[in-house]
Design a protein around this motif. Structure first.
Motif, PDB file in Angstrom:
ATOM      1  N   GLU A   1       0.848  -1.193   0.000  1.00 59.28           N
ATOM      2  CA  GLU A   1       0.000   0.000   0.000  1.00 59.28           C
ATOM      3  C   GLU A   1       0.877   1.234   0.000  1.00 59.28           C
ATOM      4  N   SER A   2       0.409   2.250  -0.673  1.00 53.57           N
ATOM      5  CA  SER A   2       1.144   3.513  -0.624  1.00 53.57           C
ATOM      6  C   SER A   2       0.947   4.118   0.753  1.00 53.57           C
ATOM      7  N   ALA A   3       1.894   4.923   1.174  1.00 55.92           N
ATOM      8  CA  ALA A   3       1.839   5.531   2.504  1.00 55.92           C
ATOM      9  C   ALA A   3       0.632   6.444   2.655  1.00 55.92           C
ATOM     10  N   ASN A   4       0.070   6.926   1.566  1.00 54.86           N
ATOM     11  CA  ASN A   4      -1.048   7.863   1.630  1.00 54.86           C
ATOM     12  C   ASN A   4      -2.409   7.185   1.730  1.00 54.86           C
ATOM     13  N   ARG A   5      -2.469   5.870   1.541  1.00 56.63           N
ATOM     14  CA  ARG A   5      -3.760   5.182   1.583  1.00 56.63           C
ATOM     15  C   ARG A   5      -4.113   4.810   3.008  1.00 56.63           C
ATOM     16  N   ASN A   6      -5.350   5.050   3.379  1.00 58.20           N
ATOM     17  CA  ASN A   6      -5.815   4.704   4.715  1.00 58.20           C
ATOM     18  C   ASN A   6      -6.169   3.226   4.768  1.00 58.20           C
ATOM     19  N   ARG A   7      -5.806   2.604   5.851  1.00 55.94           N
ATOM     20  CA  ARG A   7      -6.204   1.216   6.081  1.00 55.94           C
ATOM     21  C   ARG A   7      -7.527   1.258   6.827  1.00 55.94           C
ATOM     22  N   ASP A   8      -8.452   0.408   6.417  1.00 61.07           N
ATOM     23  CA  ASP A   8      -9.785   0.474   7.016  1.00 61.07           C
ATOM     24  C   ASP A   8     -10.186  -0.783   7.780  1.00 61.07           C
ATOM     25  N   ILE A   9      -9.272  -1.729   7.918  1.00 62.60           N
ATOM     26  CA  ILE A   9      -9.553  -2.970   8.637  1.00 62.60           C
ATOM     27  C   ILE A   9      -8.502  -3.141   9.736  1.00 62.60           C
ATOM     28  N   THR A  10      -8.941  -3.588  10.899  1.00 63.06           N
ATOM     29  CA  THR A  10      -8.028  -3.836  12.018  1.00 63.06           C
ATOM     30  C   THR A  10      -7.819  -5.334  12.168  1.00 63.06           C
ATOM     31  N   ILE A  11      -6.569  -5.731  12.355  1.00 58.03           N
ATOM     32  CA  ILE A  11      -6.214  -7.120  12.636  1.00 58.03           C
ATOM     33  C   ILE A  11      -5.530  -7.134  14.001  1.00 58.03           C
ATOM     34  N   ASN A  12      -6.067  -7.888  14.938  1.00 55.70           N
ATOM     35  CA  ASN A  12      -5.488  -7.971  16.277  1.00 55.70           C
ATOM     36  C   ASN A  12      -4.884  -9.353  16.491  1.00 55.70           C
ATOM     37  N   ILE A  13      -3.680  -9.392  17.051  1.00 53.46           N
ATOM     38  CA  ILE A  13      -3.082 -10.679  17.421  1.00 53.46           C
ATOM     39  C   ILE A  13      -2.436 -10.553  18.793  1.00 53.46           C
ATOM     40  N   ARG A  14      -2.359 -11.646  19.487  1.00 54.29           N
ATOM     41  CA  ARG A  14      -1.692 -11.674  20.781  1.00 54.29           C
ATOM     42  C   ARG A  14      -0.326 -12.309  20.573  1.00 54.29           C
ATOM     43  N   ALA A  15       0.659 -11.807  21.296  1.00 50.68           N
ATOM     44  CA  ALA A  15       2.024 -12.299  21.161  1.00 50.68           C
ATOM     45  C   ALA A  15       2.706 -12.298  22.518  1.00 50.68           C
ATOM     46  N   GLN A  16       3.796 -13.005  22.594  1.00 47.98           N
ATOM     47  CA  GLN A  16       4.637 -12.963  23.789  1.00 47.98           C
ATOM     48  C   GLN A  16       5.563 -11.748  23.682  1.00 47.98           C
ATOM     49  N   GLN A  17       6.017 -11.271  24.810  1.00 51.69           N
ATOM     50  CA  GLN A  17       6.903 -10.105  24.849  1.00 51.69           C
ATOM     51  C   GLN A  17       8.131 -10.320  23.963  1.00 51.69           C
ATOM     52  N   ALA A  18       8.725 -11.517  24.024  1.00 54.47           N
ATOM     53  CA  ALA A  18       9.927 -11.789  23.229  1.00 54.47           C
ATOM     54  C   ALA A  18       9.622 -11.742  21.733  1.00 54.47           C
ATOM     55  N   GLN A  19       8.441 -12.193  21.342  1.00 54.81           N
ATOM     56  CA  GLN A  19       8.059 -12.142  19.931  1.00 54.81           C
ATOM     57  C   GLN A  19       7.895 -10.696  19.471  1.00 54.81           C
ATOM     58  N   ARG A  20       7.226  -9.884  20.288  1.00 49.52           N
ATOM     59  CA  ARG A  20       7.051  -8.476  19.928  1.00 49.52           C
ATOM     60  C   ARG A  20       8.390  -7.766  19.837  1.00 49.52           C
ATOM     61  N   ASP A  21       9.285  -8.062  20.770  1.00 49.31           N
ATOM     62  CA  ASP A  21      10.600  -7.423  20.761  1.00 49.31           C
ATOM     63  C   ASP A  21      11.383  -7.816  19.511  1.00 49.31           C
ATOM     64  N   LEU A  22      11.305  -9.077  19.134  1.00 50.66           N
ATOM     65  CA  LEU A  22      11.987  -9.547  17.924  1.00 50.66           C
ATOM     66  C   LEU A  22      11.434  -8.845  16.687  1.00 50.66           C
ATOM     67  N   ILE A  23      10.124  -8.763  16.607  1.00 46.96           N
ATOM     68  CA  ILE A  23       9.469  -8.085  15.472  1.00 46.96           C
ATOM     69  C   ILE A  23       9.873  -6.616  15.444  1.00 46.96           C
ATOM     70  N   ASP A  24       9.886  -5.980  16.599  1.00 43.96           N
ATOM     71  CA  ASP A  24      10.272  -4.568  16.653  1.00 43.96           C
ATOM     72  C   ASP A  24      11.716  -4.364  16.201  1.00 43.96           C
ATOM     73  N   ARG A  25      12.610  -5.252  16.609  1.00 43.14           N
ATOM     74  CA  ARG A  25      14.016  -5.119  16.189  1.00 43.14           C
ATOM     75  C   ARG A  25      14.153  -5.292  14.682  1.00 43.14           C
ATOM     76  N   ALA A  26      13.447  -6.258  14.126  1.00 45.56           N
ATOM     77  CA  ALA A  26      13.514  -6.479  12.675  1.00 45.56           C
ATOM     78  C   ALA A  26      12.914  -5.297  11.916  1.00 45.56           C
ATOM     79  N   ALA A  27      11.794  -4.792  12.400  1.00 45.93           N
ATOM     80  CA  ALA A  27      11.154  -3.641  11.751  1.00 45.93           C
ATOM     81  C   ALA A  27      12.087  -2.431  11.789  1.00 45.93           C
ATOM     82  N   GLU A  28      12.692  -2.204  12.932  1.00 45.45           N
ATOM     83  CA  GLU A  28      13.620  -1.074  13.072  1.00 45.45           C
ATOM     84  C   GLU A  28      14.810  -1.233  12.130  1.00 45.45           C
TER      85      GLU A  28
END
Length: 97
Positions: free
Chosen positions: A7-34
């Motif tokens: 998606e282009s940065a200017n397009r609005n997303r209109d659907i929410t996706i929720n997931i539950r994760a462990q702290q270590a999983q979120r931290d890993l994802i955050d490090r990779a994203a960064e």
């Protein structure tokens, strides 16, 4: 060419996706994203869509009409055509050997 899910940065997303994760999983994802200069949502959405596309493209069952199936099998059974570049690659030693 961008994949259809990009998606282009200017397009609005209109659907929410929720997931539950462990702290270590979120931290890993955050490090990779960064590491890629992305935020968590963009990283997760792009990665999930890329993997979903791979799963769907990796299907091994497909249906053909009988005539098309026979043509397909003939092509598979035919000897390979000469390919000098391929022969060269397959007979050349790797630099680390």
């Amino acid at each position: 060419m961008q994949p259809p899910f990009a998606e282009s940065a200017n397009r609005n997303r209109d659907i929410t996706i929720n997931i539950r994760a462990q702290q270590a999983q979120r931290d890993l994802i955050d490090r990779a994203a960064e590491a890629l200069g992305k935020n968590r949502s963009d990283f997760m959405l792009e990665t999930a869509c890329r993997e979903a596309e791979t799963v769907l493209l990796d299907r091994r069952l497909f249906m053909l009409e009988e005539e098309k199936f026979h043509q397909f099998m003939e092509l598979l059974d035919a000897p390979p055509s000469g390919n000098e570049n391929l022969r060269k690659v397959l007979t050349t030693k790797a630099p680390w050997e």
